[in-house]
Design an enzyme around this catalytic site. Structure first.
Site, PDB file in Angstrom:
ATOM      1  N   GLU A   5      76.149 -50.435 -15.811  1.00 49.43           N
ATOM      2  CA  GLU A   5      76.265 -50.276 -17.279  1.00 49.43           C
ATOM      3  C   GLU A   5      75.277 -49.432 -17.726  1.00 49.43           C
ATOM      4  OE1 GLU A   5      75.756 -53.310 -15.715  1.00 49.43           O
ATOM      5  OE2 GLU A   5      76.758 -54.799 -16.765  1.00 49.43           O
ATOM      6  N   ASP A  30      77.276 -56.202 -14.822  1.00 44.15           N
ATOM      7  CA  ASP A  30      76.584 -57.770 -14.600  1.00 44.15           C
ATOM      8  C   ASP A  30      77.449 -58.766 -14.170  1.00 44.15           C
ATOM      9  OD1 ASP A  30      74.431 -56.438 -15.618  1.00 44.15           O
ATOM     10  OD2 ASP A  30      74.635 -57.233 -17.457  1.00 44.15           O
ATOM     11  N   ASP A  78      78.680 -61.715 -14.766  1.00 47.30           N
ATOM     12  CA  ASP A  78      79.321 -62.811 -15.728  1.00 47.30           C
ATOM     13  C   ASP A  78      80.610 -62.322 -16.287  1.00 47.30           C
ATOM     14  OD1 ASP A  78      78.420 -60.625 -17.452  1.00 47.30           O
ATOM     15  OD2 ASP A  78      77.056 -61.921 -18.650  1.00 47.30           O
ATOM     16  N   GLU A 121      81.438 -60.854 -19.261  1.00 51.36           N
ATOM     17  CA  GLU A 121      81.398 -59.859 -19.846  1.00 51.36           C
ATOM     18  C   GLU A 121      81.405 -58.616 -18.998  1.00 51.36           C
ATOM     19  OE1 GLU A 121      81.229 -58.222 -23.862  1.00 51.36           O
ATOM     20  OE2 GLU A 121      81.372 -60.389 -23.205  1.00 51.36           O
ATOM     21  N   TYR A 136      69.156 -62.272 -12.853  1.00 50.04           N
ATOM     22  CA  TYR A 136      69.941 -62.130 -14.077  1.00 50.04           C
ATOM     23  C   TYR A 136      69.340 -63.099 -15.335  1.00 50.04           C
ATOM     24  CZ  TYR A 136      73.978 -60.919 -16.926  1.00 50.04           C
ATOM     25  OH  TYR A 136      74.879 -60.445 -17.833  1.00 50.04           O
ATOM     26  N   ARG A 189      70.982 -64.005 -18.114  1.00 47.59           N
ATOM     27  CA  ARG A 189      72.162 -64.815 -19.055  1.00 47.59           C
ATOM     28  C   ARG A 189      72.704 -65.775 -18.308  1.00 47.59           C
ATOM     29  NH1 ARG A 189      73.317 -59.353 -20.637  1.00 47.59           N
ATOM     30  NH2 ARG A 189      72.402 -58.954 -22.530  1.00 47.59           N
ATOM     31  N   HIS A 238      75.177 -69.137 -10.708  1.00 44.91           N
ATOM     32  CA  HIS A 238      74.407 -68.234 -11.119  1.00 44.91           C
ATOM     33  C   HIS A 238      72.840 -68.918 -10.899  1.00 44.91           C
ATOM     34  CE1 HIS A 238      76.693 -66.034 -14.451  1.00 44.91           C
ATOM     35  NE2 HIS A 238      77.187 -65.994 -13.369  1.00 44.91           N
TER      36      HIS A 238
END
Length: 755
Positions: A7, A80, A82, A84, A301, A303, A347
């Protein structure tokens, strides 16, 4: 040549270092496709099929990626880990023409050489369940926002918006404000006695006990006459130790950080907003240049709602603790923590990518805020793998005549994890740690009087007579619940199941950008506009702002990710009823008036009262007679404090970044400013304003001279005047005595003004 797409450019630079010349790493700069801005973009009649378009400004990026993908032997999507990130990879795969079943996705939770290599060994296809869960969230948000916003434009004010999570968060803030306004404060008094215990050789040790019972009944002191009478009687009483009770208990280390707990602790200890915390965490995760190592990700990470820790990281922490703190700090079995319901156990918790990368070893390569946050994460993770602290609590009951008093003491027998994570220590970087990261004075801070009123008690025996140094009656007022700040709002949202780790910070920022609420120091205060919007939503769309409904929707999104629900079904169950209520509200709801805050100031043109309005650049004063009278002027908030340079008044102002400071009313002739909040009185020694002290320790909220923050040529404080506890009882600007202001509120106010 293989093409890897991430990203951000920062992440791309870090990966380029690991992957070498056989890989080309490029950044998509976030999302490349989304629902169109100018139209609904959802085909309701055909299973709510979304129509995606390339985001404005991303066409060139997409063309460059398409060109490089055609020349690459393999395309790997490393967004990432997740929902998103999975959705970004899915959109890229669609645009680049990658087959749906082709393994093209790599996933890692830390940007390190080892983690990236493991990801390259486990390339997988796009996980459609994750994509569907994110797609369902996006479509739900579009349905609510696109259909509800026009109603707000028509019935309240143009330019407004509503959101599925944002509206519930706003309701929490508004409901809390309603509680505060409805609260009726009641006066009460407490009486503390400073007692003396001798050791038989002449030395006297003092401690504080509070009056808890009178004539065998729990004492209630409603007013000053009662307090004065009881204090007078207590001064004549012969006091002795009636009973001593001691108990020992273990205090277990807190778990490593999740997104919400990181945001809460960063707000409490460092004064960061949720947005600032996530910006810094993103930088630490994507990679920073740390000297000879080059770019490297410093944390995992950021989040996540899981407290799971990889076995390898846990063992590394145990080895480090044994080598640097001693084997007595290593628990017999590794500490394992259980995540909350619905947490993503795949996670990890937020932790340093290497425990050997001590905060002091990277301090020279990070800016101040990056280092402070990394230091917080490193110490929290390391402490989570240490033995519990052993704390001895002692309760001493003191009697004399009709009086019974109680003193509570606490002593740390074995510090355990408190060596690194003292609950009431100062902020990282404030001088409370030594070179090993140990929290200096951890045991002392536990033994000294802390926020719970505990203290270090002298050696006492039952039946021992006690001397009396002083009786301290104090006035208090019951307090309403405090307004939310970023930390408490995030905590509440997590507890209620509203939103997910990736949405907490953006939700708060949206409320501020839409001017539904504003910051008063660290606290979030609803504006009249925000309260008007919530009233309308409560009346017409109670489920949209219903906590249980929103939490249930989040659970359904989790079920979509787990493959237990189809995303179209979730949308289909919600849409028809919502759409019909929108149409009904458009026809039946009248115009909603937004009440302006009326001030005591008069219009200079027509004499009508001035009201506070919001403009493009913030609040201003406008005549209540608009449109007949269009007079406006800047909003000035008075403090009552005088400028020590010229005698002008210090006014509350806001910097370009929104921070509150206090400047002279005669600016630009006089440029005197303060970051700390003045209390409206002058220092008796030097005449400077008295201000509320900043910081995060026990001193936070104390009243000191502004010279405390000024340095002389010799590097000393210009004035070290500090008010005693009794002096701080003087009324504040709002009429409450200092003792009536809750400690937590005083800390928030002080911390907001601290540079």
């Amino acid at each position: 040549m293989k093409l890897v797409i991430v990203e951000s450019p920062a992440k791309a630079r870090t990966l380029s270092k690991f992957l070498g010349s056989s890989y080309k790493v490029r950044a998509s700069m976030g999302h490349v496709r989304d629902l169109p801005i100018t139209e609904f973009g959802i085909d309701v009649k055909n299973g709510f099929r979304p129509r995606y378009t390339i985001i404005r400004g991303k066409t060139r990026t997409v063309k460059e990626l398409e060109s490089e993908a055609k020349q690459a032997a393999q395309v790997l999507l490393a967004t990432d880990p997740d929902r998103e990130g999975e959705a970004i990879s899915w959109h890229l795969s669609q645009l680049l023409g990658l087959p749906a079943d082709q393994p093209c996705r790599i996933e890692f939770h830390e940007v390190t050489r080892r983690a990236v290599q493991q990801a390259l060994d486990h390339v997988r296809p796009i996980d459609q369940r994750l994509v569907d869960a994110q797609q369902a969230r996006r479509i739900l948000d579009r349905v609510v926002g696109y259909r509800l916003s026009p109603l707000l434009w028509k019935k309240v004010r143009r330019g407004l918006s509503a959101g599925r999570v944002q509206s519930v968060a706003l309701r929490l803030i508004c409901d809390r404000e309603d509680e505060i306004e409805a609260f009726v404060s009641k006066e009460y008094w407490t009486i503390d006695a400073v007692l003396l215990a001798g050791d038989g050789v002449g030395a006297q040790a003092s401690f504080v006990a509070r009056l808890v019972a009178y004539e065998g009944k729990e004492v209630e002191i409603p007013d000053e006459p009662t307090a004065t009478r009881l204090a007078g009687e207590l001064e004549q009483a012969a006091l002795h130790v009636a009973a001593i009770r001691s108990s020992r208990r273990q205090r277990r280390a807190p778990p490593p950080f999740t997104t919400s707990t990181l945001q809460q602790e960063a707000a409490r200890r460092l004064g960061f907003t949720a947005r600032r915390t996530m910006q810094l965490a993103q930088q630490l995760y994507e990679g920073l240049d740390v000297g000879d190592e080059g770019p490297v990700g410093l944390i995992t990470y950021m989040r996540t709602d899981s407290v799971h820790v990889a076995d390898e990281a846990r063992q590394a922490a145990r080895q480090y603790i044994g080598e640097h703190f001693g084997p007595e700090f290593v628990p017999e079995r590794p500490n394992v923590y259980k995540s909350g319901k619905g947490a993503q156990e795949a996670h990890e918790a937020i932790r340093p990518t290497s425990v050997e990368r001590h905060p002091e070893s990277v301090k020279a390569y990070l800016n101040r805020d990056q280092w402070r946050l990394y230091d917080l994460i490193w110490r929290r993770f390391m402490a989570s793998q240490m033995v519990p602290a052993l704390v001895e609590s002692t309760v001493v009951e003191v009697e004399g005549g009709p009086f019974r008093l109680k003193a509570t003491g606490s002593t740390v027998i074995k510090p355990g994890y408190l060596e690194l994570w003292a609950p009431h220590a100062g902020a990282p970087g404030s001088g409370t740690q030594d070179a090993d990261g140990r929290a200096k004075g951890a045991a002392e801070s536990e033994g000294a009087e802390d926020e719970e009123g505990r203290q270090a008690l002298p050696s006492l025996m039952e039946g021992q007579p006690l001397g009396l140094r002083e009786v301290q009656p104090r006035q208090h007022f019951t307090q309403p619940p405090p307004r939310y700040n970023d930390a408490s709002l995030v905590k509440t949202m997590e507890e209620l199941g509203i939103g997910r780790p990736s949405t907490y910070a953006p939700t708060i920022e949206t409320l501020l950008e839409r001017r539904y609420c504003q910051r008063d120091g660290p606290r979030l205060v609803p504006t009249p506009l925000g309260r008007a919007v919530v009233r309308l939503l409560k009346e017409q769309f109670p489920d949209i702002v219903d906590v249980e409904f929103t939490a249930r929707m989040e659970s359904q999104l989790d079920a979509i990710e787990a493959g237990k629900l189809e995303w179209q079904r979730v949308i289909a169950e919600f849409y028809p009823g919502f759409e019909s209520r929108i149409e009904q509200a458009m026809q039946t709801v009248g115009r909603v008036a937004v009440q302006d805050e009326v001030t005591d100031e008069k219009c200079e043109v027509c004499g009508r009262p001035m009201v506070i309005k919001w403009g493009r650049f913030g609040q201003f004063l406008a005549c209540s007679g608009y449109p007949e009278c269009k007079h406006t002027r800047p909003l000035v908030r008075h403090t009552g404090a005088r400028c020590p340079r010229c005698g002008g008044e210090l006014l509350e102002r806001r910097s370009r970044r929104g921070r509150v400071f206090y400047g002279c009313s005669r600016y630009p002739t006089c440029t005197y400013t303060l970051w700390q909040r003045p209390v409206g009185r002058q220092c008796p020694r030097c005449g400077r304003p008295l201000v509320v002290q900043g910081g995060r320790g026990k001193s936070a909220g104390q009243v000191v001279c502004a010279g405390w923050y000024e340095k002389t040529e010799q590097g000393e404080r210009a004035c070290d005047y500090r008010e005693s506890a009794q002096a701080r009882e003087a009324p504040q600007a709002d009429g409450r005595p200092q003792a009536a202001v809750p400690a937590a509120e005083r800390r928030e106010e002080a911390g907001a003004a601290a540079p």
